[in-house]
Design a protein around this motif. Structure first.
Motif, short mmCIF file in Angstrom:
data_model
loop_
_atom_site.label_atom_id
_atom_site.label_comp_id
_atom_site.label_asym_id
_atom_site.label_seq_id
_atom_site.Cartn_x
_atom_site.Cartn_y
_atom_site.Cartn_z
N LEU A 41 -23.79 12.87 -8.38
CA LEU A 41 -23.11 11.63 -8.00
C LEU A 41 -23.54 10.46 -8.88
O LEU A 41 -22.77 9.52 -9.08
N PRO A 45 -20.61 7.52 -9.86
CA PRO A 45 -20.59 7.13 -8.45
C PRO A 45 -19.26 6.51 -8.00
O PRO A 45 -18.87 6.65 -6.85
N VAL A 48 -16.72 8.87 -6.31
CA VAL A 48 -16.97 9.38 -4.96
C VAL A 48 -16.10 8.61 -3.99
O VAL A 48 -15.97 7.39 -4.08
N ARG A 58 -19.88 4.59 -0.20
CA ARG A 58 -19.32 5.82 -0.75
C ARG A 58 -19.88 6.98 0.06
O ARG A 58 -21.02 6.95 0.50
N TYR A 60 -20.43 10.94 -0.22
CA TYR A 60 -20.45 12.16 -1.03
C TYR A 60 -20.75 13.34 -0.12
O TYR A 60 -21.76 13.34 0.58
N GLN A 61 -19.86 14.35 -0.13
CA GLN A 61 -20.08 15.55 0.66
C GLN A 61 -19.74 16.76 -0.20
O GLN A 61 -18.65 16.83 -0.77
N HIS A 62 -20.72 17.67 -0.29
CA HIS A 62 -20.51 18.88 -1.07
C HIS A 62 -21.55 19.92 -0.69
O HIS A 62 -22.75 19.61 -0.65
N ARG A 66 -24.61 15.72 2.50
CA ARG A 66 -23.87 14.48 2.66
C ARG A 66 -24.79 13.32 2.31
O ARG A 66 -25.91 13.24 2.79
#
Length: 86
Positions: A41, A45, A48, A58, A60-62, A66
């Motif tokens: 990220l 950034p 995101v 922001r 971010y999930q992957h 999280r």
């Protein structure tokens, strides 16, 4: 070619509460996964997606990770407000 912030300079990542507490209880394996996610990220950034309730944040999930964060105006610092690792 990967996108870079600020001409190739990566932003500094800072954790605030409760993210700081959340990171302290992670296992080594979880910490390694989080480090990889933070590296990803930090590359872009702004790419995101925005958090559902606050446009400055922001989300971010992957792959079971999280990270909720926001970036300073120039993008030189990412401020992490929440961390979750499955």
């Amino acid at each position: 070619m990967p996108k870079h912030t600020r001409g190739g300079r990566r932003p500094r990542i800072v954790f605030i509460e409760p993210a700081e507490t959340q990171v302290r209880v992670l296992s080594r394996e979880q910490t390694a996964r989080l480090d990889a996610a933070l590296s990803t990220l930090a590359e872009a950034p702004a790419d995101v997606k925005q958090h559902a309730t606050a446009t400055a944040l922001r989300d971010y999930q992957h792959d079971g990770i999280r990270v909720i964060f926001y970036a300073t105006a120039l993008g030189s610092i990412l401020i992490v407000t929440y961390v979750e690792v499955d």
